[in-house]
Design a protein around this motif. Structure first.
Motif, PDB file in Angstrom:
ATOM      1  N   GLY A 236      -6.346   6.623  91.232  1.00 17.28           N
ATOM      2  CA  GLY A 236      -5.170   6.549  92.098  1.00 17.28           C
ATOM      3  C   GLY A 236      -5.208   5.338  93.002  1.00 17.28           C
ATOM      4  N   VAL A 237      -6.395   5.030  93.528  1.00 20.96           N
ATOM      5  CA  VAL A 237      -6.510   3.864  94.405  1.00 20.96           C
ATOM      6  C   VAL A 237      -6.219   2.587  93.621  1.00 20.96           C
ATOM      7  N   VAL A 238      -6.712   2.546  92.388  1.00 23.75           N
ATOM      8  CA  VAL A 238      -6.447   1.360  91.565  1.00 23.75           C
ATOM      9  C   VAL A 238      -4.958   1.230  91.299  1.00 23.75           C
ATOM     10  N   LEU A 239      -4.306   2.359  91.046  1.00 23.10           N
ATOM     11  CA  LEU A 239      -2.864   2.305  90.817  1.00 23.10           C
ATOM     12  C   LEU A 239      -2.137   1.793  92.057  1.00 23.10           C
ATOM     13  N   CYS A 240      -2.682   2.097  93.238  1.00 24.50           N
ATOM     14  CA  CYS A 240      -2.074   1.572  94.462  1.00 24.50           C
ATOM     15  C   CYS A 240      -2.163   0.056  94.500  1.00 24.50           C
ATOM     16  N   PHE A 241      -3.242  -0.483  93.973  1.00 24.66           N
ATOM     17  CA  PHE A 241      -3.385  -1.940  93.954  1.00 24.66           C
ATOM     18  C   PHE A 241      -2.330  -2.594  93.080  1.00 24.66           C
TER      19      PHE A 241
ATOM     20  N   VAL B 197      -1.060  10.571  92.650  1.00 23.65           N
ATOM     21  CA  VAL B 197      -0.427   9.357  92.121  1.00 23.65           C
ATOM     22  C   VAL B 197      -0.956   9.075  90.716  1.00 23.65           C
ATOM     23  N   ALA B 198      -2.275   9.187  90.556  1.00 24.90           N
ATOM     24  CA  ALA B 198      -2.863   8.909  89.246  1.00 24.90           C
ATOM     25  C   ALA B 198      -2.388   9.922  88.216  1.00 24.90           C
ATOM     26  N   PHE B 199      -2.428  11.188  88.595  1.00 22.25           N
ATOM     27  CA  PHE B 199      -2.089  12.230  87.634  1.00 22.25           C
ATOM     28  C   PHE B 199      -0.626  12.144  87.238  1.00 22.25           C
ATOM     29  N   SER B 200       0.240  11.881  88.215  1.00 21.56           N
ATOM     30  CA  SER B 200       1.653  11.850  87.855  1.00 21.56           C
ATOM     31  C   SER B 200       1.989  10.595  87.064  1.00 21.56           C
ATOM     32  N   SER B 201       1.230   9.510  87.260  1.00 15.83           N
ATOM     33  CA  SER B 201       1.445   8.340  86.400  1.00 15.83           C
ATOM     34  C   SER B 201       1.110   8.673  84.962  1.00 15.83           C
ATOM     35  N   LEU B 202       0.017   9.395  84.802  1.00 15.31           N
ATOM     36  CA  LEU B 202      -0.394   9.818  83.466  1.00 15.31           C
ATOM     37  C   LEU B 202       0.695  10.682  82.827  1.00 15.31           C
ATOM     38  N   MET B 203       1.183  11.625  83.604  1.00 14.13           N
ATOM     39  CA  MET B 203       2.210  12.528  83.096  1.00 14.13           C
ATOM     40  C   MET B 203       3.489  11.777  82.771  1.00 14.13           C
TER      41      MET B 203
ATOM     42  N   THR C 195       3.852   8.824  81.817  1.00 12.31           N
ATOM     43  CA  THR C 195       3.687   8.063  80.585  1.00 12.31           C
ATOM     44  C   THR C 195       3.811   8.966  79.362  1.00 12.31           C
ATOM     45  N   TYR C 196       3.180  10.117  79.445  1.00 12.66           N
ATOM     46  CA  TYR C 196       3.116  10.939  78.243  1.00 12.66           C
ATOM     47  C   TYR C 196       4.286  11.894  78.096  1.00 12.66           C
ATOM     48  N   LEU C 197       5.060  12.072  79.178  1.00  9.50           N
ATOM     49  CA  LEU C 197       6.245  12.916  79.053  1.00  9.50           C
ATOM     50  C   LEU C 197       7.494  12.094  78.801  1.00  9.50           C
ATOM     51  N   ASP C 198       7.412  10.818  79.057  1.00 16.11           N
ATOM     52  CA  ASP C 198       8.547   9.947  78.830  1.00 16.11           C
ATOM     53  C   ASP C 198       8.877   9.956  77.333  1.00 16.11           C
ATOM     54  N   PRO C 199      10.071  10.439  76.964  1.00 18.43           N
ATOM     55  CA  PRO C 199      10.332  10.676  75.547  1.00 18.43           C
ATOM     56  C   PRO C 199      10.612   9.409  74.744  1.00 18.43           C
TER      57      PRO C 199
ATOM     58  N   ALA D 179       5.682  -3.712  83.141  1.00 17.90           N
ATOM     59  CA  ALA D 179       4.383  -3.750  83.799  1.00 17.90           C
ATOM     60  C   ALA D 179       4.139  -2.515  84.662  1.00 17.90           C
ATOM     61  N   ALA D 180       5.214  -1.861  85.063  1.00 18.15           N
ATOM     62  CA  ALA D 180       5.042  -0.781  86.035  1.00 18.15           C
ATOM     63  C   ALA D 180       5.166   0.593  85.409  1.00 18.15           C
ATOM     64  N   GLY D 181       4.459   0.857  84.400  1.00 17.59           N
ATOM     65  CA  GLY D 181       4.517   2.165  83.774  1.00 17.59           C
ATOM     66  C   GLY D 181       3.268   2.953  84.066  1.00 17.59           C
ATOM     67  N   GLY D 182       2.857   3.760  83.128  1.00 17.49           N
ATOM     68  CA  GLY D 182       1.664   4.570  83.333  1.00 17.49           C
ATOM     69  C   GLY D 182       0.414   3.803  82.988  1.00 17.49           C
ATOM     70  N   ALA D 183      -0.664   4.545  82.975  1.00 14.86           N
ATOM     71  CA  ALA D 183      -1.958   3.905  82.780  1.00 14.86           C
ATOM     72  C   ALA D 183      -2.099   3.363  81.362  1.00 14.86           C
ATOM     73  N   LEU D 184      -1.623   4.173  80.397  1.00 16.76           N
ATOM     74  CA  LEU D 184      -1.831   3.752  79.016  1.00 16.76           C
ATOM     75  C   LEU D 184      -0.926   2.593  78.651  1.00 16.76           C
ATOM     76  N   SER D 185       0.303   2.667  79.167  1.00 20.54           N
ATOM     77  CA  SER D 185       1.235   1.593  78.842  1.00 20.54           C
ATOM     78  C   SER D 185       0.734   0.283  79.411  1.00 20.54           C
ATOM     79  N   ASP D 186      -0.057   0.406  80.485  1.00 19.59           N
ATOM     80  CA  ASP D 186      -0.638  -0.786  81.068  1.00 19.59           C
ATOM     81  C   ASP D 186      -1.586  -1.440  80.078  1.00 19.59           C
TER      82      ASP D 186
END
Lengths: 117, 773
Positions: B379-384, B425-431, B433-437, B477-484
């Motif tokens: 989550g902290v990294v995502l804040c960066f 923040v981290a968990f919802s970014s993950l979600m 990404t993976y719930l985005d149809p 650039a501003a999507g989830g972790a995997l899309s990154d």
């Protein structure tokens, strides 16, 4: 933001004064005069505290922080209504800024009054 | 365009938005309910009772407030605490907690709801935990979006790191302080974002509430200035920062001085000087900004250089001069101990002796935070990655709080909120990404329709997507972790998304499983570890049923009913508040620990021999001495285990008379059996703990079950004290101090004379011979 054309040979303080006179609206000048009044009042209180006595220390703190607090609240109002800052304060209209200012001052002086003792 | 799963197409945007906000409200309501419910284990397993030590004082003070009114409370001088000194309670207490319960009490009674003040006190912490969940939701919403906010609220609602301080009955300052902390931070972020003096004022008002409620307010006092300073150093000074900070500081500082316990500290101690310094710096920077708008750059630079040098020199020298003149108090010991963990042990044993001031053990991070602890760095990294002004705040908060949580166990509490926020923040970014149809396509796709669809699907799965997020989704650039990772490996032109349902299902199912385990873990930890009142102990019978051990209350009620009302009770300071609260008797020292010498006096009396201790007891009018002894039951938190701290604290004041090494065996062991050192065996504490202990075993081997040592057959004898009361399981033992002998003999010879008449004197002598032979 662009600085007005003034002779670079004159002292910066003088040209600052000139530029200020030229490009500041009367409203802001009015606020500024209040700011200067507050600053003088604060300085007088501080000098009194240092030279004479700080005996009712809470009273001094209350009076001094009332001027400082009012100063920063007014300065905030000034920057919020300054047309140059319109881009910075997207959510704050001048009317909203004034109501914020009034509310902040009321809260501030509530505590000042409580602290005067 | 292609989607991973079919989406309803006949929904209007407003329907989706309305459903989403309804679901949010329902979810927040359920989270609040869960937060309150999980804190009720203590009431269900035990009863509606005030826990531990400090809450007993808060409860007692609240009863005074409720019964006599606020002015009486404000002027309350308590002559029974710190006998014979007394304590000015009104001026040495953070009144926020008591005032809150007092207001609730009067409010309910105004509606003719006769709720007992004790129940209000017991249930205050769970009630405020629901508000904390809401405040965390608001705070996290500013960081990312509503779905992250809901996750954060759910996390903080049940995370053990916060529950440990807020179960029902844990009526302590932290119960309301964490809500105030989060809400003040929310107001600050909001003020900073909008540049509104209203939110700055609001932050100041809640800061005032926080100052009135908890000594930890210094955390806010330093967090906000550090954030402001960091923003300035990053070149992000703006008028919004000026408005937010100055309105907060000017009103907040003045209001914090209204609390008598804080007094003039905000202008006189070093802990508060950082905030003042940043305030001054902001004025200068703002003025410079104003001047710059009126000047050419060269003139401005000249002016700036001169001004900065002058101001810096004047400011630094002014601060140093004021500190040397004693106007600004230097850092206090408690503060030093935050930087040097060995400091307290060396110089202030009284601080080090408190178990919650010990450094945190690694397993307790996992125990208190479970899987959040490894989502937290993500989550902290995502804040960066976005690094808006508010993200800087979270990053600073995370770093500072992580450090402090490592230094002191109790500061785990300040770390917990930021862990919840960052993990959410981290968990919802993950979600997200993976719930985005949306599925990536080779060709460009029609964006608006897809955005609509994603909103619809998210609304139906209760993780809602805000408008902002939709805009974000457009930027690859501003999507989830995997899309990154995808974006990093491929060119940034490629659209984001995940192929196929199978990968989605695997990740989502796995994440949900983790959430499930988290809930399971939290419930288990809360019910088994954090819900014990510690006033009442529980053990399990052979048949699995619960057995309640109620020795403390038994003994305290004995004191209340069998002793004179002004009988002074001496005990180690841990039990001072409980004796005052439950037994209603004067005590020498209590958990307030403001007077080190007084505590050391008690420590000296406990650790020296009877002959030395007796004058001390008599001089302090002590009628009863109370010790906690766990040797029979195996209760490890007893006084013998705390004994070394008493010795250390006493040694700090009387280094000639009390020396710690004397209490160890020559081999350096801490023993209580026949190998115990003579200083140990002669100490009042040892004698009171083991007096007649061996008799209990009827000639068999007496075993101390805490220290697993066999006790000598003949226990210690007491000449100056009489055993007055021993509770059922021997946890609490109370001794009465004898008055001076009527014939003017010293009590030892009087005792010997009395025993000699009964011809008992020869017995121990012969036994002693038998041992030496």
């Amino acid at each position: 933001m662009a600085a007005p054309s003034s002779s670079s040979s004159s002292s910066p303080v003088l040209s600052l004064w000139k530029a200020y006179h030229q490009n500041t609206s009367d409203r802001l000048k009015f606020i500024d005069s209040f700011l200067i009044f507050l600053m003088i009042s604060g300085i007088i209180q501080f000098v009194y505290c240092v030279l004479v006595t700080n005996f009712p220390f809470n009273a001094f703190l209350a009076g001094f922080s009332s001027t400082v607090g009012q100063f920063v609240l007014t300065a905030s109002l000034r920057s919020q209504v300054n047309p140059e800052n319109k881009g910075v304060f997207k959510d704050v209209s001048p009317e909203r800024a004034f109501s914020d200012f009034v509310l902040g001052s009321i809260v501030l002086h509530f505590f000042v009054f409580n602290f005067l003792g | 365009m292609s989607t991973a799963y079919p989406l309803p197409t006949n929904l209007s945007k407003t329907t989706v938005a309305n459903t989403a906000s309804l679901l949010r409200i329902v979810a927040l309501g359920l989270i609040s309910a869960a937060a309150i419910a999980s804190r009720l284990f203590a009431v269900i397993n035990f009863e509606s009772i005030i826990h531990e030590f400090d809450p007993w004082f808060n409860y007692r003070a609240t009863r005074v407030l409720a019964a006599k009114g606020f002015y009486e409370f404000w002027n309350w001088f308590d002559p029974t605490a710190w006998y014979p000194l007394g304590r000015v309670v009104g001026g040495t207490v953070y009144p926020g907690l008591m005032a809150t319960s007092g207001v609730i009490y009067n409010f309910l009674h105004a509606f003719n709801l006769p709720v007992d003040i004790r129940n209000i006190c017991v249930l205050l912490a769970p009630g405020f935990s629901a508000l904390t969940a809401w405040a965390t939701y608001m705070f996290t919403k500013e960081m990312k979006d509503e779905s992250a906010g809901l996750l954060a609220a759910a996390f903080i609602g049940i995370v053990p790191g916060y529950i440990s301080r807020s179960v029902a009955g844990s009526y302590d300052n932290e119960a309301i302080a964490i809500f105030l902390l989060m809400f003040t931070f929310y107001c600050w972020i909001k003020a900073l974002k909008t540049g509104s003096a209203l939110f700055g004022t609001l932050a100041a008002v809640f800061y005032f509430y926080m100052v009135a409620a908890w000594g930890g307010y210094a955390f806010i006092t330093n967090m906000i200035p550090v954030h402001a300073l960091a923003l300035m150093l990053m070149g992000r000074f703006s008028s919004r920062l000026y408005v937010a900070y100055c309105s907060w500081y000017a009103i907040g500082t003045l209001s914090s001085m209204q609390v008598p316990f804080v007094g003039f500290q905000p202008v006189r101690t070093s802990e508060h000087m950082g905030a003042l310094g940043v305030f001054g710096l902001l004025q200068i920077v703002a003025f410079a900004q104003l001047a710059r708008s009126h000047l050419s750059s060269k003139q401005f630079q000249n002016l700036l250089t001169v001004a900065v040098i002058v101001m810096g020199v004047v400011g630094t020298f002014g601060f140093i001069a004021l500190t040397y003149m004693g106007w600004i108090a230097p850092w206090t010991g408690r503060f030093y101990s935050l930087w040097d963990t060995g400091y307290a042990k060396k110089y202030i044993p009284i601080i080090a002796s408190v178990s919650e001031h010990q450094p945190t053990a690694w397993p307790s991070f996992f125990m208190d935070l479970q899987f959040l602890i490894f989502l937290f760095p993500a989550g902290v990294v995502l804040c960066f990655r976005e690094l808006r002004d508010e993200h800087v705040f979270v990053i600073i908060y995370a770093v500072v709080a992580s450090y402090f949580a490592g230094v002191m166990v109790r500061l785990m509490l300040t770390l917990t909120p930021v862990v919840c926020v960052a993990s959410a923040v981290a968990f919802s970014s993950l979600m997200d990404t993976y719930l985005d149809p949306t599925q990536p396509e080779a060709e460009g796709e029609s964006r608006p329709a897809e955005v609509d669809a994603s909103a619809a699907s998210n609304g139906s799965t209760a993780s809602t997507a805000s408008k902002k997020e939709k805009e974000k989704a457009k930027k690859p650039a501003a999507g989830g972790a995997l899309s990154d990772i995808v974006a990093a490996t491929s060119s940034s032109k490629k659209s984001k998304g995940v192929w196929g349902l199978d990968t989605r299902l695997v990740v989502i199912a796995h994440s949900l499983l983790m959430l499930g385990f988290f809930v399971f873990h939290c419930t288990w930890v809360t019910s088994s570890a954090y819900s014990s009142p510690s006033v009442v102990l529980a053990s399990t019978n052979a048949d699995g049923s619960q057995h309640i051990i109620d020795d403390f209350r038994e003994a305290y009620y004995w004191l209340r009913q069998n002793t004179a009302e002004d009988a002074v009770v001496m005990s180690w300071w841990d039990y001072g508040y409980q004796i005052a609260g439950m037994a209603d008797r004067p005590t020498l020292v209590d958990n307030n620990t403001w007077n080190n010498t007084h505590i050391a006096t008690v420590g000296k009396a406990m650790s020296s021999s009877e002959e030395v201790a007796y004058p001390i007891l008599r001089k302090h009018d002590v009628d009863y001495v109370l010790v906690i002894f766990g040797g029979l039951l195996g209760y490890s938190g007893d006084d013998i285990n705390k004994f070394l701290w008493m010795v250390r604290i006493a040694q700090g004041v009387w280094p000639d008379e009390i020396q710690e090494p004397n209490y160890f065996t020559p081999q350096g062991e801490y023993r209580v059996d026949d190998r115990a050192s003579s200083a140990m065996r002669n100490s009042l504490m040892y004698k009171m703990s083991y007096y007649r202990f061996a008799e209990l075993f009827g000639g068999g081997q007496a075993v101390d079950r805490v220290r697993q040592q066999t006790m000598p057959k003949t226990g210690p004898t007491l000449d100056y004290l009489d055993e007055a009361f021993t509770s059922e399981n021997w946890i609490v033992r109370i001794y009465q101090v004898r008055k001076e002998d009527d014939l003017g003999r010293d009590l030892k010879s009087a005792n010997a004379f009395a025993q000699g008449k009964k011809r008992k004197r020869t017995k121990p002598v012969s036994k002693r011979r038998a041992i030496t032979v």
